[in-house]
Design a protein around this motif. Structure first.
Motif, PDB file in Angstrom:
ATOM      1  N   SER A 335       0.829  -1.208   0.000  1.00  0.00           N
ATOM      2  CA  SER A 335       0.000   0.000   0.000  1.00  0.00           C
ATOM      3  C   SER A 335       0.867   1.264   0.000  1.00  0.00           C
ATOM      4  O   SER A 335       0.593   2.228  -0.715  1.00  0.00           O
ATOM      5  N   ILE A 336       1.923   1.247   0.817  1.00  0.00           N
ATOM      6  CA  ILE A 336       2.849   2.388   0.847  1.00  0.00           C
ATOM      7  C   ILE A 336       3.563   2.509  -0.497  1.00  0.00           C
ATOM      8  O   ILE A 336       3.746   3.608  -1.029  1.00  0.00           O
ATOM      9  N   PHE A 337       3.930   1.361  -1.065  1.00  0.00           N
ATOM     10  CA  PHE A 337       4.614   1.341  -2.355  1.00  0.00           C
ATOM     11  C   PHE A 337       3.746   2.021  -3.423  1.00  0.00           C
ATOM     12  O   PHE A 337       4.231   2.842  -4.207  1.00  0.00           O
ATOM     13  N   ILE A 338       2.463   1.680  -3.462  1.00  0.00           N
ATOM     14  CA  ILE A 338       1.561   2.262  -4.464  1.00  0.00           C
ATOM     15  C   ILE A 338       1.275   3.732  -4.156  1.00  0.00           C
ATOM     16  O   ILE A 338       1.110   4.541  -5.064  1.00  0.00           O
ATOM     17  N   THR A 339       1.259   4.095  -2.878  1.00  0.00           N
ATOM     18  CA  THR A 339       1.073   5.501  -2.487  1.00  0.00           C
ATOM     19  C   THR A 339       2.140   6.387  -3.122  1.00  0.00           C
ATOM     20  O   THR A 339       1.857   7.486  -3.611  1.00  0.00           O
ATOM     21  N   LEU A 340       3.380   5.891  -3.124  1.00  0.00           N
ATOM     22  CA  LEU A 340       4.492   6.656  -3.687  1.00  0.00           C
ATOM     23  C   LEU A 340       4.325   6.866  -5.190  1.00  0.00           C
ATOM     24  O   LEU A 340       4.820   7.844  -5.751  1.00  0.00           O
ATOM     25  N   LEU A 341       3.604   5.942  -5.845  1.00  0.00           N
ATOM     26  CA  LEU A 341       3.365   6.060  -7.284  1.00  0.00           C
ATOM     27  C   LEU A 341       2.116   6.882  -7.582  1.00  0.00           C
ATOM     28  O   LEU A 341       2.032   7.550  -8.619  1.00  0.00           O
ATOM     29  N   ALA A 342       1.144   6.819  -6.665  1.00  0.00           N
ATOM     30  CA  ALA A 342      -0.158   7.444  -6.923  1.00  0.00           C
ATOM     31  C   ALA A 342      -0.157   8.956  -6.709  1.00  0.00           C
ATOM     32  O   ALA A 342      -0.841   9.689  -7.428  1.00  0.00           O
ATOM     33  N   PHE A 343       0.584   9.423  -5.724  1.00  0.00           N
ATOM     34  CA  PHE A 343       0.537  10.840  -5.359  1.00  0.00           C
ATOM     35  C   PHE A 343       1.897  11.518  -5.539  1.00  0.00           C
ATOM     36  O   PHE A 343       2.936  10.872  -5.482  1.00  0.00           O
ATOM     37  N   GLU A 344       1.848  12.820  -5.725  1.00  0.00           N
ATOM     38  CA  GLU A 344       3.074  13.615  -5.822  1.00  0.00           C
ATOM     39  C   GLU A 344       3.197  14.605  -4.670  1.00  0.00           C
ATOM     40  O   GLU A 344       4.298  14.993  -4.291  1.00  0.00           O
ATOM     41  N   ASP A 345       2.062  15.004  -4.105  1.00  0.00           N
ATOM     42  CA  ASP A 345       2.045  15.961  -2.993  1.00  0.00           C
ATOM     43  C   ASP A 345       2.589  15.281  -1.729  1.00  0.00           C
ATOM     44  O   ASP A 345       2.051  14.277  -1.262  1.00  0.00           O
ATOM     45  N   GLU A 346       3.657  15.843  -1.168  1.00  0.00           N
ATOM     46  CA  GLU A 346       4.318  15.231  -0.010  1.00  0.00           C
ATOM     47  C   GLU A 346       3.401  15.147   1.207  1.00  0.00           C
ATOM     48  O   GLU A 346       3.485  14.197   1.991  1.00  0.00           O
ATOM     49  N   ILE A 347       2.536  16.141   1.382  1.00  0.00           N
ATOM     50  CA  ILE A 347       1.610  16.134   2.531  1.00  0.00           C
ATOM     51  C   ILE A 347       0.626  14.976   2.401  1.00  0.00           C
ATOM     52  O   ILE A 347       0.361  14.242   3.364  1.00  0.00           O
ATOM     53  N   ILE A 348       0.078  14.804   1.194  1.00  0.00           N
ATOM     54  CA  ILE A 348      -0.877  13.718   0.963  1.00  0.00           C
ATOM     55  C   ILE A 348      -0.182  12.360   1.135  1.00  0.00           C
ATOM     56  O   ILE A 348      -0.734  11.437   1.744  1.00  0.00           O
ATOM     57  N   ILE A 349       1.050  12.245   0.622  1.00  0.00           N
ATOM     58  CA  ILE A 349       1.802  10.993   0.770  1.00  0.00           C
ATOM     59  C   ILE A 349       2.027  10.670   2.243  1.00  0.00           C
ATOM     60  O   ILE A 349       1.795   9.540   2.701  1.00  0.00           O
ATOM     61  N   ASN A 350       2.444  11.668   3.009  1.00  0.00           N
ATOM     62  CA  ASN A 350       2.702  11.489   4.441  1.00  0.00           C
ATOM     63  C   ASN A 350       1.432  11.077   5.177  1.00  0.00           C
ATOM     64  O   ASN A 350       1.430  10.132   5.981  1.00  0.00           O
ATOM     65  N   ASN A 351       0.331  11.776   4.872  1.00  0.00           N
ATOM     66  CA  ASN A 351      -0.943  11.472   5.531  1.00  0.00           C
ATOM     67  C   ASN A 351      -1.452  10.084   5.134  1.00  0.00           C
ATOM     68  O   ASN A 351      -1.970   9.339   5.974  1.00  0.00           O
ATOM     69  N   ALA A 352      -1.316   9.748   3.842  1.00  0.00           N
ATOM     70  CA  ALA A 352      -1.782   8.440   3.361  1.00  0.00           C
ATOM     71  C   ALA A 352      -1.015   7.312   4.048  1.00  0.00           C
ATOM     72  O   ALA A 352      -1.598   6.289   4.432  1.00  0.00           O
ATOM     73  N   LYS A 353       0.292   7.492   4.225  1.00  0.00           N
ATOM     74  CA  LYS A 353       1.100   6.486   4.927  1.00  0.00           C
ATOM     75  C   LYS A 353       0.591   6.286   6.350  1.00  0.00           C
ATOM     76  O   LYS A 353       0.487   5.148   6.844  1.00  0.00           O
ATOM     77  N   LEU A 354       0.279   7.383   7.027  1.00  0.00           N
ATOM     78  CA  LEU A 354      -0.221   7.304   8.400  1.00  0.00           C
ATOM     79  C   LEU A 354      -1.543   6.542   8.446  1.00  0.00           C
ATOM     80  O   LEU A 354      -1.753   5.679   9.308  1.00  0.00           O
ATOM     81  N   VAL A 355      -2.424   6.846   7.502  1.00  0.00           N
ATOM     82  CA  VAL A 355      -3.731   6.173   7.451  1.00  0.00           C
ATOM     83  C   VAL A 355      -3.546   4.686   7.135  1.00  0.00           C
ATOM     84  O   VAL A 355      -4.274   3.841   7.670  1.00  0.00           O
ATOM     85  N   ILE A 356      -2.585   4.356   6.279  1.00  0.00           N
ATOM     86  CA  ILE A 356      -2.294   2.945   5.976  1.00  0.00           C
ATOM     87  C   ILE A 356      -1.856   2.206   7.240  1.00  0.00           C
ATOM     88  O   ILE A 356      -2.305   1.086   7.504  1.00  0.00           O
ATOM     89  N   LEU A 357      -0.997   2.840   8.038  1.00  0.00           N
ATOM     90  CA  LEU A 357      -0.545   2.218   9.290  1.00  0.00           C
ATOM     91  C   LEU A 357      -1.719   1.994  10.232  1.00  0.00           C
ATOM     92  O   LEU A 357      -1.855   0.918  10.829  1.00  0.00           O
ATOM     93  N   ILE A 358      -2.573   3.010  10.373  1.00  0.00           N
ATOM     94  CA  ILE A 358      -3.743   2.907  11.266  1.00  0.00           C
ATOM     95  C   ILE A 358      -4.688   1.811  10.773  1.00  0.00           C
ATOM     96  O   ILE A 358      -5.149   0.961  11.544  1.00  0.00           O
ATOM     97  N   SER A 359      -4.974   1.820   9.462  1.00  0.00           N
ATOM     98  CA  SER A 359      -5.891   0.834   8.871  1.00  0.00           C
ATOM     99  C   SER A 359      -5.345  -0.581   9.027  1.00  0.00           C
ATOM    100  O   SER A 359      -6.088  -1.510   9.383  1.00  0.00           O
ATOM    101  N   SER A 360      -4.057  -0.742   8.762  1.00  0.00           N
ATOM    102  CA  SER A 360      -3.434  -2.067   8.858  1.00  0.00           C
ATOM    103  C   SER A 360      -3.450  -2.576  10.296  1.00  0.00           C
ATOM    104  O   SER A 360      -3.671  -3.768  10.542  1.00  0.00           O
ATOM    105  N   LEU A 361      -3.228  -1.671  11.252  1.00  0.00           N
ATOM    106  CA  LEU A 361      -3.267  -2.037  12.664  1.00  0.00           C
ATOM    107  C   LEU A 361      -4.661  -2.510  13.066  1.00  0.00           C
ATOM    108  O   LEU A 361      -4.819  -3.539  13.739  1.00  0.00           O
ATOM    109  N   ILE A 362      -5.688  -1.770  12.634  1.00  0.00           N
ATOM    110  CA  ILE A 362      -7.076  -2.144  12.954  1.00  0.00           C
ATOM    111  C   ILE A 362      -7.445  -3.467  12.295  1.00  0.00           C
ATOM    112  O   ILE A 362      -8.001  -4.368  12.937  1.00  0.00           O
ATOM    113  N   ALA A 363      -7.132  -3.602  10.982  1.00  0.00           N
ATOM    114  CA  ALA A 363      -7.472  -4.825  10.244  1.00  0.00           C
ATOM    115  C   ALA A 363      -6.765  -6.033  10.844  1.00  0.00           C
ATOM    116  O   ALA A 363      -7.375  -7.096  11.034  1.00  0.00           O
ATOM    117  N   GLY A 364      -5.477  -5.874  11.178  1.00  0.00           N
ATOM    118  CA  GLY A 364      -4.719  -6.970  11.776  1.00  0.00           C
ATOM    119  C   GLY A 364      -5.256  -7.364  13.141  1.00  0.00           C
ATOM    120  O   GLY A 364      -5.379  -8.556  13.448  1.00  0.00           O
TER     121      GLY A 364
END
Length: 382
Positions: A335-364
């Motif tokens: 998910s982080i790998f695709i985030t780096l390809l999907a977005f160019e805005d550093e703020i959005i990339i940073n926020n998306a990574k954080l949400v991925i961590l939160i989502s993965s923690l909840i799902a796991g």
């Protein structure tokens, strides 16, 4: 059911890698938010030749990760769960559900916006983390459940690789692409001529990677192509494919994936977390990984069995399928790998990574709890 030594190695290395990934992620988060934060983030921007360290990790070392995934997929097709079309249908349907539903939920909140390109983020499963969580349940886990999750995750990642190649290619330089494909074709000829020495394939793979990198298509695709060019033979311990796969397990688990985690989880906590989670792309990622993954996997698996395409294997129940679906919601690496390809805005990339961590923690966490209760109930019945 007979389980190969190589599958046990793969499962053990992936679950150990999950522990290493957690440690590296926590270390990266700590360093990024400490007084050393700027220096730590700058470390991965240092140039080595024409590319930064971070770029070498994401486009270079991760190609080796995809090579291992490709080799495991090849083994599954020739000897494993995917070698029998009837057995293969269940994880294939499950993987398709685990790709389509999360992407659909993401687009539900982001279609027509600047962040719709992030639809691929909740599609993939992090094999290391998912198997790592499953291993915490100990010997009560049926071997078929381990095999189902592994096959599902490998197909899932293959789907993600195809999506990367098709939808995340911004520019295409046909000359370099044709040269890369020509080298791939040459390696297939070596395969047909029964060339068993690894050296020609590895040299060809490096050259193919260089031209793929400069073609516009993401260079990591080279890893999967190379995997299918390397001779499988009869798949025994003396086969070229087996030797390379056996060799790659530990370097990928304990060097490459931890380095990826260190380079890509240097998330600086700034701003309002509630505002971040309220963004459309954040809701899309959360819904995709936590809701879309288990629903898609469960619904299409149920449909495949109901329509007679396959049967539910011994040791699996619909509750355990749903629990595995939740574990598949651990996106992390892919998910982080695709985030780096999907977005160019550093703020959005940073926020998306954080949400991925939160989502993965909840799902796991949910997957662990559901499977713990389900497997406990199955044990009591038996």
């Amino acid at each position: 059911m007979k389980v190969t030594t190589l599958f046990k190695e793969f499962f053990d290395s992936e679950k150990s890698s999950g522990i290493a990934l957690i440690a590296c992620t926590l270390a990266s988060l700590f360093l990024a938010n400490s007084t050393f934060g700027d220096s730590y983030q700058h470390l991965f921007q240092i140039k080595l030749g024409s590319h930064s360290i971070g770029h070498w990790i994401n486009d270079g070392l991760m190609t080796i990760f995809f090579l291992l995934i490709g080799l495991e997929l090849e083994r599954e097709i020739y000897q494993g769960e995917l070698s029998n079309i009837k057995n293969a249908m269940l994880p294939i349907f499950a993987a398709v559900g685990g790709i389509v539903f999360p992407a659909g939920l993401y687009l539900l909140f982001n279609y027509g916006t600047l962040t719709q390109s992030g639809a691929g983020i909740p599609m993939a499963t992090d094999i290391a983390f998912a198997l790592g969580i499953l291993s915490l349940l100990g010997n009560r886990v049926p071997i078929m459940l381990k095999i189902f999750l592994t096959a599902l995750a490998v197909i899932d990642d293959l789907g993600a690789i195809i999506i990367i190649a098709i939808f995340y290619t911004k520019t295409l330089i046909l000359t370099n692409l044709f040269i890369a494909l020509g080298i791939f074709a040459l390696l297939l000829v070596f395969n047909r001529l029964k060339v068993r020495n690894l050296i020609p394939y590895l040299i060809g793979g490096v050259i193919m990677w260089y031209f793929m990198l400069n073609s516009g298509i993401h260079a990591t695709i080279t890893g999967v192509l190379l995997a299918f060019a390397i001779p499988f033979g009869n798949g025994d311990k003396n086969s070229t494919s087996y030797i390379l796969q056996h060799f790659l397990h530990k370097p990928v688990a304990f060097i490459i994936l931890p380095l990826f985690a260190l380079a890509n989880t240097a998330i600086v906590f700034s701003g309002n977390i509630q505002e971040t989670l309220a963004e459309n792309y954040s809701i899309g990622i959360l819904m995709g990984l936590i809701v879309g993954k288990p629903l898609g996997i469960f619904i299409l698996s149920f449909a495949a069995v109901a329509l007679g395409f396959c049967k539910l294997p011994p040791g699996l129940t619909w509750k355990s399928i749903f629990g595995v679906g939740l574990l598949a919601g651990i996106g992390f690496t892919m998910s982080i790998f695709i985030t780096l390809l999907a977005f160019e805005d550093e703020i959005i990339i940073n926020n998306a990574k954080l949400v991925i961590l939160i989502s993965s923690l909840i799902a796991g966490g949910l997957g662990f709890l559901v499977l713990k209760q389900t497997l406990k109930a199955d044990l009591l019945k038996s």
